[in-house]
Design a protein around this motif. Structure first.
Motif, mmCIF file in Angstrom:
data_model
loop_
_atom_site.group_PDB
_atom_site.id
_atom_site.type_symbol
_atom_site.label_atom_id
_atom_site.label_comp_id
_atom_site.label_asym_id
_atom_site.label_seq_id
_atom_site.Cartn_x
_atom_site.Cartn_y
_atom_site.Cartn_z
ATOM 1 N N GLY A 1 53.954 28.108 40.385
ATOM 2 C CA GLY A 1 54.236 28.121 38.945
ATOM 3 C C GLY A 1 55.698 27.783 38.680
ATOM 4 N N THR A 2 56.580 28.333 39.493
ATOM 5 C CA THR A 2 58.017 28.076 39.322
ATOM 6 C C THR A 2 58.327 26.597 39.525
ATOM 7 N N LEU A 3 57.742 26.030 40.570
ATOM 8 C CA LEU A 3 58.013 24.614 40.864
ATOM 9 C C LEU A 3 57.376 23.702 39.816
ATOM 10 N N LEU A 4 56.145 24.030 39.434
ATOM 11 C CA LEU A 4 55.398 23.180 38.499
ATOM 12 C C LEU A 4 56.051 23.160 37.117
ATOM 13 N N PHE A 5 56.543 24.315 36.683
ATOM 14 C CA PHE A 5 57.092 24.386 35.327
ATOM 15 C C PHE A 5 58.618 24.510 35.317
ATOM 16 N N ASN A 6 59.208 24.264 36.461
ATOM 17 C CA ASN A 6 60.668 24.193 36.564
ATOM 18 C C ASN A 6 61.347 25.417 35.943
ATOM 19 N N ILE A 7 60.984 26.575 36.411
ATOM 20 C CA ILE A 7 61.512 27.815 35.835
ATOM 21 C C ILE A 7 62.796 28.233 36.549
ATOM 22 N N THR A 8 63.765 28.640 35.754
ATOM 23 C CA THR A 8 65.039 29.090 36.327
ATOM 24 C C THR A 8 65.145 30.607 36.183
ATOM 25 N N TYR A 9 65.436 31.261 37.298
ATOM 26 C CA TYR A 9 65.607 32.720 37.276
ATOM 27 C C TYR A 9 67.092 33.063 37.361
ATOM 28 N N GLN A 10 67.463 34.189 36.774
ATOM 29 C CA GLN A 10 68.859 34.643 36.858
ATOM 30 C C GLN A 10 68.864 36.092 37.352
ATOM 31 N N LEU A 11 68.505 36.251 38.597
ATOM 32 C CA LEU A 11 68.389 37.606 39.158
ATOM 33 C C LEU A 11 69.774 38.177 39.450
ATOM 34 N N VAL A 12 70.113 39.277 38.796
ATOM 35 C CA VAL A 12 71.452 39.850 38.990
ATOM 36 C C VAL A 12 71.426 41.130 39.830
ATOM 37 N N ASP A 13 70.292 41.786 39.921
ATOM 38 C CA ASP A 13 70.252 43.078 40.613
ATOM 39 C C ASP A 13 69.028 43.156 41.538
ATOM 40 N N PRO A 14 69.113 42.535 42.729
ATOM 41 C CA PRO A 14 67.948 42.512 43.620
ATOM 42 C C PRO A 14 67.510 43.894 44.087
ATOM 43 N N ILE A 15 68.452 44.829 44.221
ATOM 44 C CA ILE A 15 68.084 46.183 44.668
ATOM 45 C C ILE A 15 67.180 46.841 43.629
ATOM 46 N N MET A 16 67.586 46.684 42.375
ATOM 47 C CA MET A 16 66.785 47.250 41.282
ATOM 48 C C MET A 16 65.402 46.599 41.258
ATOM 49 N N LEU A 17 65.356 45.306 41.522
ATOM 50 C CA LEU A 17 64.062 44.599 41.519
ATOM 51 C C LEU A 17 63.133 45.181 42.588
ATOM 52 N N ILE A 18 63.700 45.415 43.774
ATOM 53 C CA ILE A 18 62.886 45.990 44.864
ATOM 54 C C ILE A 18 62.384 47.381 44.475
ATOM 55 N N LEU A 19 63.292 48.179 43.886
ATOM 56 C CA LEU A 19 62.906 49.537 43.475
ATOM 57 C C LEU A 19 61.797 49.501 42.418
ATOM 58 N N ILE A 20 61.974 48.637 41.432
ATOM 59 C CA ILE A 20 60.974 48.538 40.353
ATOM 60 C C ILE A 20 59.629 48.068 40.908
ATOM 61 N N PHE A 21 59.665 47.031 41.728
ATOM 62 C CA PHE A 21 58.427 46.456 42.259
ATOM 63 C C PHE A 21 57.679 47.478 43.119
ATOM 64 N N THR A 22 58.425 48.141 43.996
ATOM 65 C CA THR A 22 57.790 49.122 44.896
ATOM 66 C C THR A 22 57.199 50.284 44.105
ATOM 67 N N THR A 23 57.996 50.793 43.150
ATOM 68 C CA THR A 23 57.514 51.929 42.359
ATOM 69 C C THR A 23 56.292 51.536 41.530
ATOM 70 N N THR A 24 56.329 50.316 41.004
ATOM 71 C CA THR A 24 55.178 49.843 40.208
ATOM 72 C C THR A 24 53.912 49.822 41.065
ATOM 73 N N LEU A 25 54.047 49.304 42.277
ATOM 74 C CA LEU A 25 52.871 49.217 43.146
ATOM 75 C C LEU A 25 52.349 50.605 43.529
ATOM 76 N N VAL A 26 53.273 51.531 43.819
ATOM 77 C CA VAL A 26 52.832 52.896 44.182
ATOM 78 C C VAL A 26 52.074 53.523 43.009
ATOM 79 N N ALA A 27 52.648 53.384 41.801
ATOM 80 C CA ALA A 27 51.995 53.960 40.617
ATOM 81 C C ALA A 27 50.651 53.272 40.352
ATOM 82 N N LEU A 28 50.652 51.957 40.505
ATOM 83 C CA LEU A 28 49.433 51.183 40.233
ATOM 84 C C LEU A 28 48.307 51.550 41.200
ATOM 85 N N TYR A 29 48.644 51.634 42.477
ATOM 86 C CA TYR A 29 47.605 51.971 43.455
ATOM 87 C C TYR A 29 47.206 53.448 43.357
ATOM 88 N N GLY A 30 48.156 54.296 42.901
ATOM 89 C CA GLY A 30 47.811 55.699 42.629
ATOM 90 C C GLY A 30 46.786 55.757 41.505
#
Lengths: 292, 273
Positions: free
Chosen positions: B128-157
Motif C-alpha cells: 500500500g505504501t509503495l502503490l500510493f506513495n505514502i510518506t511517514y514521519q515517525l518521530v517516536d519508534p519506542i512509543m510505536l512499539i509500546l502502542i502496537f504491543t499493548t494493542t495486540l495484548v488487549a486485542l487478543y485478550g
C-alpha cells in the motif's frame, strides 16, 4: 424431465440454505443481523466521504458511490456464500460427500444455496437504499426508474454473479479453510476494478482495460442507469468528460456486453468448476478437513 | 517427576501453535487468499480518497487501517470463533480433559496464526505504501512499539473473552463473527479518523482496543499534523494497558464460567445445533 429434476434440486437446496441461514434464531434477531452489517459497510463510505467533503451528500458522485456500494452486496455475499457452502458442508457438517453421491447435479445444488443468499441480500440492499434515499438524499426517484432496464439488468447480473460463484466454488474445493480471507479477497477484486464506489477512470490505464472486460463493471453501470438516470446523466456531463468511463455507450450496448460477458464467463466458470472438481476427486479433497 | 504448571502450559501453547504453523506450510493457498486479495479492498478505499482529491494522510490512514484488519480478522475468526469450530468438529472435549489452562490453548492459536497475520498486515502496509506513495514521519519508534504491543495484548485478550462466549453458541457464532466485521471497521475508524464519529461515539468505540491503537499509530506515523488524533498518546497507551489487564482477567473468569455453564446445560459438546 432432466430440467424438472434440476429445478427440484435447486428448490430443495434453496430451502436447505434458508433453514441453515435463518432457523437458528427468531426472525427479529435474524433481520437485525442481516441489516446491521450492510448498513455499517455503507456508513464506512459515508463517513469517508464526509471527512473529505464536510458532509455534502447531495452530489451526483455521492449517489453514484452509495448505490454502487449497496449493489455490491450481491457480489460480496453471493461469492462468499458459495465458498462458505463448500467449507461448511465439507468441514463443518461433513455432508459434502453425501451430497456428492446423491443423484443430483452438484452445480444445481450450489446455485440453489446461492439463490437464498440472493434473497436475503436483497433485503439488505433494499434497506440500505431506502436509508440512503430518506436520510442521505441519494438521488433515486421511484417515478424516474427505468423498470425494464432494471429488470433485464438484474436478471443478467444475478445470473452472472451466480456463474462466478460456481467457478469460485470449484476453486474452494482445492483450498483449505481460510477464515474470511476469501470473502474479503475475491469480492475485493471486483470492488476495486468494477467501478463500484468510484469511476473506473480513477484507475491506471492498464487497470481500466481489465475493468472493461469484467461483466460486473457493466452490471453496475446498467443498474445505476436504471435506478437513477438523471444522476448518471449528470455524472457523465461533468466538465464535459466521460467521468464514468462508460458514458459513451448507450443502454443497449451496455446490456449486450453484459449478456455476452455473462455467456463467456459461464463457459469459463463451468470449465474451472469441472477442472477443480476433477482435481479435488483425484486428490481426495471432497471430504478434506483443514480446521487447524 | 511431573512437569510444573508453567511447563505444561508452555507445551500446550506450543502444541496448539504447531498445527497452524505446519498447516500454513503444507497448504500455501492462504498466501494468495489472505495476502494478495485483501489488498484490493484497501486499494478501493485509497482510490476513492484519491478520486475525491483528499489530503494525503487519509490514504495513509486507509493503508494502516487495512493492515490492522488482519489482526482483527484473526482475533475474530481464528481465535474467538475457533472454540465454536473446535466444538463442532469434536476437538473441544479433548482440550477440556487435558490438564492445561484454556487460555494456553487460545494463546497457542494466537501465536500459531501470528506468522500469517503479521505477513498479511506487513504486506498490506508495504505494498500500500509503495502503490500510493505514502510518506511517514515517525518521530517516536519506542512509543510505536509500546502502542502496537499493548494493542495486540488487549486485542487478543478481548478475543479470549469472546472465545468463552462462543463456547455456548451454535450457528449464531458464524453470524456473530460476520456481524462484528464491518460494524467494527466502522466504529473503530479503520478507514477514517475515529473522531469523525463524534466524541461520545469515539469514546464508546475505545472499548475495542484497535480503536485507540490505530488512532495512536496514525498520530505517530503522520505526526498528527491535521489534528485527527482522538486522545493524547500517553493517555491512549494508559487506556490500552488498562484494557489489556481487564480483558485478560475477564477472559480467565469468563472461560471458567462459560465452561461450567456449558457443562451444566450439556451444551459443551453439542454439535450442529
Amino acid at each position: 424431465m432432466a430440467i424438472m429434476h434440476d429445478l427440484r434440486t435447486l428448490k430443495n437446496a434453496a430451502w436447505l440454505g434458508w433453514q441453515m441461514e435463518a432457523n437458528w434464531t427468531d426472525p427479529f434477531l435474524f433481520a437485525t443481523y442481516s441489516i446491521v452489517k450492510p448498513i455499517s459497510a455503507t456508513l464506512i463510505l459515508v463517513f469517508m466521504y464526509m471527512v473529505v467533503t464536510g458532509g455534502q451528500t447531495n452530489s451526483a458522485f455521492f449517489s453514484y458511490m452509495y448505490v454502487g456500494n449497496a449493489l455490491y452486496m450481491y457480489v460480496a455475499e453471493v461469492l462468499f456464500g458459495v465458498t462458505w457452502v463448500i467449507h461448511d458442508d465439507r468441514e463443518h457438517y461433513m455432508t459434502l460427500k453425501q451430497v456428492y453421491i446423491a443423484p443430483i447435479k452438484f452445480p444445481a445444488y450450489i446455485l440453489g444455496r446461492s439463490a437464498i443468499k440472493i434473497a436475503i441480500t436483497s433485503a439488505g440492499v433494499f434497506v440500505t437504499l431506502l436509508f440512503g434515499v430518506i436520510v442521505l438524499g441519494v438521488g433515486i426517484d421511484i417515478g424516474a426508474v427505468d423498470w425494464p432496464l432494471f429488470a433485464a439488468s438484474m436478471l443478467l447480473g444475478m445470473s452472472c454473479i451466480c456463474v462466478l460463484g460456481l467457478a469460485l466454488g470449484g476453486v474452494t474445493f482445492l483450498t483449505a479453510k481460510h477464515s474470511i480471507g476469501i470473502n474479503e479477497g475475491v469480492a475485493g477484486v471486483f470492488y476495486v476494478l468494477s467501478g463500484v464506489i468510484f469511476p473506473i477512470t480513477a484507475l491506471p490505464g492498464w487497470a481500466q482495460s481489465i475493468s472493461k472486460v469484467l461483466p460486473i463493471t457493466y452490471w453496475m453501470d446498467s443498474m445505476r442507469r436504471a435506478l437513477m438516470p438523471e444522476t448518471m446523466s449528470e455524472m457523465n456531463s461533468l466538465s464535459g468528460l466521460d467521468v464514468t468511463g462508460l458514458g459513451t455507450f448507450d443502454n443497449l450496448f451496455i446490456m449486450a456486453f453484459l449478456a455476452l460477458s455473462a455467456a463467456i464467463f459461464f463457459m469459463i466458470s463451468l470449465g474451472v468448476f469441472r477442472y477443480a472438481d476433477n482435481v479435488a476427486r483425484k486428490q481426495g479433497k471432497i471430504d478434506w478437513t483443514t480446521a487447524y | 517427576m511431573t512437569d510444573g504448571w508453567l511447563v505444561k502450559n508452555l507445551r500446550a501453547i506450543r502444541g496448539r501453535a504447531y498445527p497452524r504453523v505446519i498447516g500454513a506450510g503444507r497448504e500455501p493457498s492462504w498466501i494468495f487468499f489472505e495476502i494478495v486479495l485483501p489488498l484490493f479492498t484497501v486499494a478501493a478505499y485509497a482510490y476513492i480518497y484519491k478520486f475525491m482529491d483528499a489530503r494525503a494522510e487519509l490514504i495513509g490512514y486507509v493503508v494502516l487501517g487495512g493492515a490492522m484488519t488482519a489482526f482483527w480478522l484473526n482475533v475474530l475468526w481464528n481465535m474467538a470463533s475457533q472454540f465454536y469450530w473446535e466444538k463442532e468438529i469434536g476437538n473441544l472435549q479433548l482440550y477440556m480433559i487435558a490438564p492445561i489452562s484454556r487460555m494456553s490453548v487460545l494463546a497457542g492459536m494466537a501465536l500459531g496464526g501470528m506468522f500469517s497475520t503479521t505477513l498479511h498486515a506487513a504486506s498490506t502496509l508495504l505494498i500500500g505504501t509503495l502503490l500510493f506513495n505514502i510518506t511517514y514521519q515517525l518521530v517516536d519508534p519506542i512509543m510505536l512499539i509500546l502502542i502496537f504491543t499493548t494493542t495486540l495484548v488487549a486485542l487478543y485478550g478481548m478475543g479470549m473473552m469472546f472465545a468463552s462466549m462462543y463456547l455456548l453458541f451454535g450457528r449464531e457464532a458464524h453470524h456473530l463473527s460476520n456481524l462484528l466485521t464491518d460494524p467494527v471497521y466502522l466504529v473503530s475508524g479503520f478507514y477514517f479518523p475515529v473522531n469523525s464519529l463524534g466524541t461520545w461515539a469515539a469514546a464508546g468505540a475505545s472499548l475495542i482496543p484497535v480503536t485507540l491503537g490505530l488512532d495512536a499509530m496514525r498520530q505517530l506515523f503522520f505526526s498528527d499534523v491535521s489534528g485527527d488524533g482522538f486522545l493524547p498518546l500517553n493517555i491512549e497507551l494508559l487506556i490500552l494497558a488498562g484494557l489489556s489487564i481487564l480483558f485478560l482477567v475477564l477472559a480467565k473468569y469468563s472461560l471458567s464460567y462459560m465452561e461450567y455453564l456449558g457443562k451444566t446445560t450439556g451444551r459443551l459438546t453439542l454439535r450442529w445445533q
